[in-house]
Design an enzyme around this catalytic site. Sequence first.
Site, mmCIF file in Angstrom:
data_model
loop_
_atom_site.group_PDB
_atom_site.id
_atom_site.type_symbol
_atom_site.label_atom_id
_atom_site.label_comp_id
_atom_site.label_asym_id
_atom_site.label_seq_id
_atom_site.Cartn_x
_atom_site.Cartn_y
_atom_site.Cartn_z
ATOM 1 N N LYS A 110 -50.024 102.561 43.729
ATOM 2 C CA LYS A 110 -50.528 103.822 42.759
ATOM 3 C C LYS A 110 -49.468 104.414 42.155
ATOM 4 C CE LYS A 110 -54.908 103.098 43.627
ATOM 5 N NZ LYS A 110 -55.836 102.351 42.826
ATOM 6 N N SER A 137 -54.412 108.179 43.072
ATOM 7 C CA SER A 137 -54.898 108.878 44.149
ATOM 8 C C SER A 137 -53.835 110.131 44.371
ATOM 9 C CB SER A 137 -54.626 107.838 45.160
ATOM 10 O OG SER A 137 -54.662 108.460 46.592
ATOM 11 N N PHE A 195 -58.856 113.025 44.828
ATOM 12 C CA PHE A 195 -58.784 113.623 46.103
ATOM 13 C C PHE A 195 -59.534 112.763 47.154
ATOM 14 C CE2 PHE A 195 -55.405 116.653 46.036
ATOM 15 C CZ PHE A 195 -55.045 116.388 44.588
ATOM 16 N N THR A 219 -52.641 110.569 47.010
ATOM 17 C CA THR A 219 -51.401 109.878 47.808
ATOM 18 C C THR A 219 -50.092 109.975 47.314
ATOM 19 O OG1 THR A 219 -51.127 108.380 49.486
ATOM 20 C CG2 THR A 219 -51.838 107.388 47.455
ATOM 21 N N TYR A 254 -50.308 100.871 50.157
ATOM 22 C CA TYR A 254 -51.113 101.132 49.285
ATOM 23 C C TYR A 254 -50.872 102.291 48.039
ATOM 24 C CZ TYR A 254 -55.246 103.715 47.609
ATOM 25 O OH TYR A 254 -56.131 104.335 46.611
ATOM 26 N N ASN A 259 -62.612 103.426 57.947
ATOM 27 C CA ASN A 259 -61.263 103.868 58.444
ATOM 28 C C ASN A 259 -61.384 105.359 58.026
ATOM 29 O OD1 ASN A 259 -59.497 101.623 59.082
ATOM 30 N ND2 ASN A 259 -59.785 101.196 57.067
HETATM 31 P P1 NAD Z 1 -64.055 99.838 46.112
HETATM 32 O O1 NAD Z 1 -63.533 98.949 47.003
HETATM 33 O O2 NAD Z 1 -65.489 100.393 46.551
HETATM 34 O O3 NAD Z 1 -64.206 99.466 44.717
HETATM 35 C C1 NAD Z 1 -63.127 98.495 44.368
HETATM 36 C C2 NAD Z 1 -63.841 97.687 43.374
HETATM 37 O O4 NAD Z 1 -62.864 96.600 42.981
HETATM 38 C C3 NAD Z 1 -64.783 96.539 44.341
HETATM 39 O O5 NAD Z 1 -65.865 96.179 43.761
HETATM 40 C C4 NAD Z 1 -63.861 95.144 44.684
HETATM 41 O O6 NAD Z 1 -64.597 94.033 44.624
HETATM 42 C C5 NAD Z 1 -63.145 95.354 43.143
HETATM 43 N N1 NAD Z 1 -61.856 94.542 43.007
HETATM 44 C C6 NAD Z 1 -60.765 94.764 43.779
HETATM 45 N N2 NAD Z 1 -59.851 93.856 43.326
HETATM 46 C C7 NAD Z 1 -60.237 93.231 42.234
HETATM 47 C C8 NAD Z 1 -59.550 92.384 41.480
HETATM 48 N N3 NAD Z 1 -58.575 91.814 41.451
HETATM 49 N N4 NAD Z 1 -60.512 92.004 40.177
HETATM 50 C C9 NAD Z 1 -61.732 92.130 40.118
HETATM 51 N N5 NAD Z 1 -62.274 93.013 40.775
HETATM 52 C C10 NAD Z 1 -61.643 93.769 42.099
HETATM 53 O O7 NAD Z 1 -63.017 101.005 46.121
HETATM 54 P P2 NAD Z 1 -63.543 102.580 45.479
HETATM 55 O O8 NAD Z 1 -63.491 103.683 46.620
HETATM 56 O O9 NAD Z 1 -64.563 102.504 44.590
HETATM 57 O O10 NAD Z 1 -62.112 102.653 44.838
HETATM 58 C C11 NAD Z 1 -62.053 102.350 43.184
HETATM 59 C C12 NAD Z 1 -60.608 102.768 42.803
HETATM 60 O O11 NAD Z 1 -60.232 104.178 43.146
HETATM 61 C C13 NAD Z 1 -59.522 101.991 43.492
HETATM 62 O O12 NAD Z 1 -58.509 101.426 42.577
HETATM 63 C C14 NAD Z 1 -59.160 102.824 44.715
HETATM 64 O O13 NAD Z 1 -57.736 102.507 45.108
HETATM 65 C C15 NAD Z 1 -59.113 104.308 44.034
HETATM 66 N N6 NAD Z 1 -59.182 105.360 44.880
HETATM 67 C C16 NAD Z 1 -60.231 105.311 45.840
HETATM 68 C C17 NAD Z 1 -60.220 106.569 46.485
HETATM 69 C C18 NAD Z 1 -61.221 106.644 47.941
HETATM 70 O O14 NAD Z 1 -61.089 107.420 48.846
HETATM 71 N N7 NAD Z 1 -62.246 105.726 47.629
HETATM 72 C C19 NAD Z 1 -59.125 107.477 46.547
HETATM 73 C C20 NAD Z 1 -58.000 107.504 45.895
HETATM 74 C C21 NAD Z 1 -58.215 106.261 44.681
HETATM 75 N N1 UFG Z 2 -59.905 111.525 60.381
HETATM 76 C C1 UFG Z 2 -60.098 111.667 61.792
HETATM 77 N N2 UFG Z 2 -60.942 110.663 62.292
HETATM 78 C C2 UFG Z 2 -61.390 109.585 61.618
HETATM 79 C C3 UFG Z 2 -60.964 109.322 60.343
HETATM 80 C C4 UFG Z 2 -60.226 110.482 59.713
HETATM 81 O O1 UFG Z 2 -60.182 112.568 62.273
HETATM 82 O O2 UFG Z 2 -61.822 108.514 62.362
HETATM 83 C C5 UFG Z 2 -59.303 112.521 59.663
HETATM 84 C C6 UFG Z 2 -57.903 112.309 59.337
HETATM 85 O O3 UFG Z 2 -56.869 112.549 60.297
HETATM 86 C C7 UFG Z 2 -57.970 113.095 58.106
HETATM 87 C C8 UFG Z 2 -59.207 113.576 57.400
HETATM 88 O O4 UFG Z 2 -60.218 112.920 58.578
HETATM 89 O O5 UFG Z 2 -57.238 114.628 58.576
HETATM 90 C C9 UFG Z 2 -59.698 112.548 56.261
HETATM 91 O O6 UFG Z 2 -59.318 111.067 56.658
HETATM 92 P P1 UFG Z 2 -59.646 109.969 55.600
HETATM 93 O O7 UFG Z 2 -59.203 108.587 56.247
HETATM 94 O O8 UFG Z 2 -61.016 110.014 55.343
HETATM 95 O O9 UFG Z 2 -58.922 110.169 54.318
HETATM 96 P P2 UFG Z 2 -57.232 110.388 53.910
HETATM 97 O O10 UFG Z 2 -57.113 111.650 53.380
HETATM 98 O O11 UFG Z 2 -56.611 110.127 55.119
HETATM 99 O O12 UFG Z 2 -57.052 109.233 52.513
HETATM 100 C C10 UFG Z 2 -58.127 109.421 51.683
HETATM 101 C C11 UFG Z 2 -57.946 107.776 51.260
HETATM 102 C C12 UFG Z 2 -56.694 107.410 50.551
HETATM 103 C C13 UFG Z 2 -56.127 108.308 49.545
HETATM 104 C C14 UFG Z 2 -56.282 109.779 50.000
HETATM 105 C C15 UFG Z 2 -55.934 110.796 48.947
HETATM 106 O O13 UFG Z 2 -58.413 107.109 52.280
HETATM 107 O O14 UFG Z 2 -56.756 106.172 49.716
HETATM 108 O O15 UFG Z 2 -57.533 110.076 50.687
HETATM 109 O O16 UFG Z 2 -56.777 110.422 47.786
HETATM 110 F F1 UFG Z 2 -55.265 107.812 48.971
#
Ligand code: NAD
Ligand code: UFG
Length: 330
Positions: A152, A124, A177, A126, A148, A197
């Site tokens: 990562k 991520s 991103f 992050t 979290y 969230n």
């Molecule tokens: P998601 O929650 O939709 O998918 C994750 C999947 O993993 C789910 O289906 C869950 O049931 C499964 N899972 C979790 N723990 C497990 C375990 N121990 N064993 C087996 N299955 C398990 O999330 P996503 O948005 O598809 O994200 C996928 C990956 O990308 C995650 O590692 C997340 O941290 C990373 N990521 C997501 C974002 C984002 O904004 N969505 C950003 C950066 C990184």
């Molecule tokens: N925001 C609002 N109102 C809301 C939700 C979000 O104004 O109800 C704003 C936040 O302040 C931020 C932007 O929208 O400026 C994006 O917020 P998100 O919560 O959608 O995403 P973040 O950038 O905070 O975080 C996301 C993922 C993290 C990941 C990060 C970078 O949630 O897991 O992107 O990949 F680490």
Amino acid sequence: MKILVTGGLGFIGSHTIIELIKNNHEVIIADNLINSKIEVLDKLCQITGIKPAFYQIDVTDEEKLTEIFENNKIDGVIHFAGLKSVGESVSKPLEYYYNNLVSTMVLSKVCIKYGVQKFVFSSSATVYGDQPSPLREDMELKKTTNPYGETKAMSERILTDTVNANKDFAVSLLRYFNPVGAHESGLLGEDPNGIPNNLMPFVSKVAKGQLKKLSIFGDDYETVDGTGVRDYIHVVDLAKGHVKAIEKLDSGVNIYNLGTGRGTSVLELINAFMKVNAVDVPYEIVGRRPGDIATCYADADKAEKELNWKAELGIEEMVRDAWKFEQQNV
Ligand code: NAD
Ligand code: UFG
């Protein structure tokens, strides 16, 4: 290739499976359904015409994971399985550290035991912490602000040390991103439990009337209009990046930003959502959310140069597809 996709029924994993199948790879899924639904498997079948093998297991369970490797000749893994809510990680740190770190360690251990060389990891943006954008892969990482993010950063270090100790093990660390949007069919998308969230699913629920109004967290950042700026990337583009990464992977540690290279403010995103979808999204400005940074967007040149991958879809497609999914499903 025969590819094991952990977390394959989740948001990003399911979209990636479609692209892997489109590119003639065979997919095996391991997911414990902690944050996904089994119906996604049928939807994958509707879209691709193929139903991948599915194992309902916890990836931290070494014995069950080993069985999958024993019964299949796996060429590579893409490790999506993990818990991903920043806020929840603050209140449940042990669950986050356990799940995200132990799954990564157990999976890499089993890969090495069975001679599986290719390991693609969901990291991520992050991990960069709060430093000036555009963010480049060779920048020094800064302290993350929550458990979290720490999982990562730690996973990246664990995998890097493991590659250094095992010449036949190769890793791609993909720093996402802000993934948003949904499959154009409207069948697959992001369906978080409870009140979202993240910005885009929250906006969709407000547009649908399920939530009253959006709170914009701060309009006094040093950005184009004072609201936070992020690099939103369509989940289908992100999925395609994984196919390129695993096909290219042959040795060492390879780090890639998967973003568009463009920043969009909260207000710009909401205005695009309202215009493209012809719906209203009531909002109010409230105080900043703790832990948020002003601006975060990628330098996306490395992935383009080395993987021949570049995001193609823009904000309009992202808000259109997110809304289509919301209307059809949630
Ligand atoms: P998601 O929650 O939709 O998918 C994750 C999947 O993993 C789910 O289906 C869950 O049931 C499964 N899972 C979790 N723990 C497990 C375990 N121990 N064993 C087996 N299955 C398990 O999330 P996503 O948005 O598809 O994200 C996928 C990956 O990308 C995650 O590692 C997340 O941290 C990373 N990521 C997501 C974002 C984002 O904004 N969505 C950003 C950066 C990184
Ligand atoms: N925001 C609002 N109102 C809301 C939700 C979000 O104004 O109800 C704003 C936040 O302040 C931020 C932007 O929208 O400026 C994006 O917020 P998100 O919560 O959608 O995403 P973040 O950038 O905070 O975080 C996301 C993922 C993290 C990941 C990060 C970078 O949630 O897991 O992107 O990949 F680490």
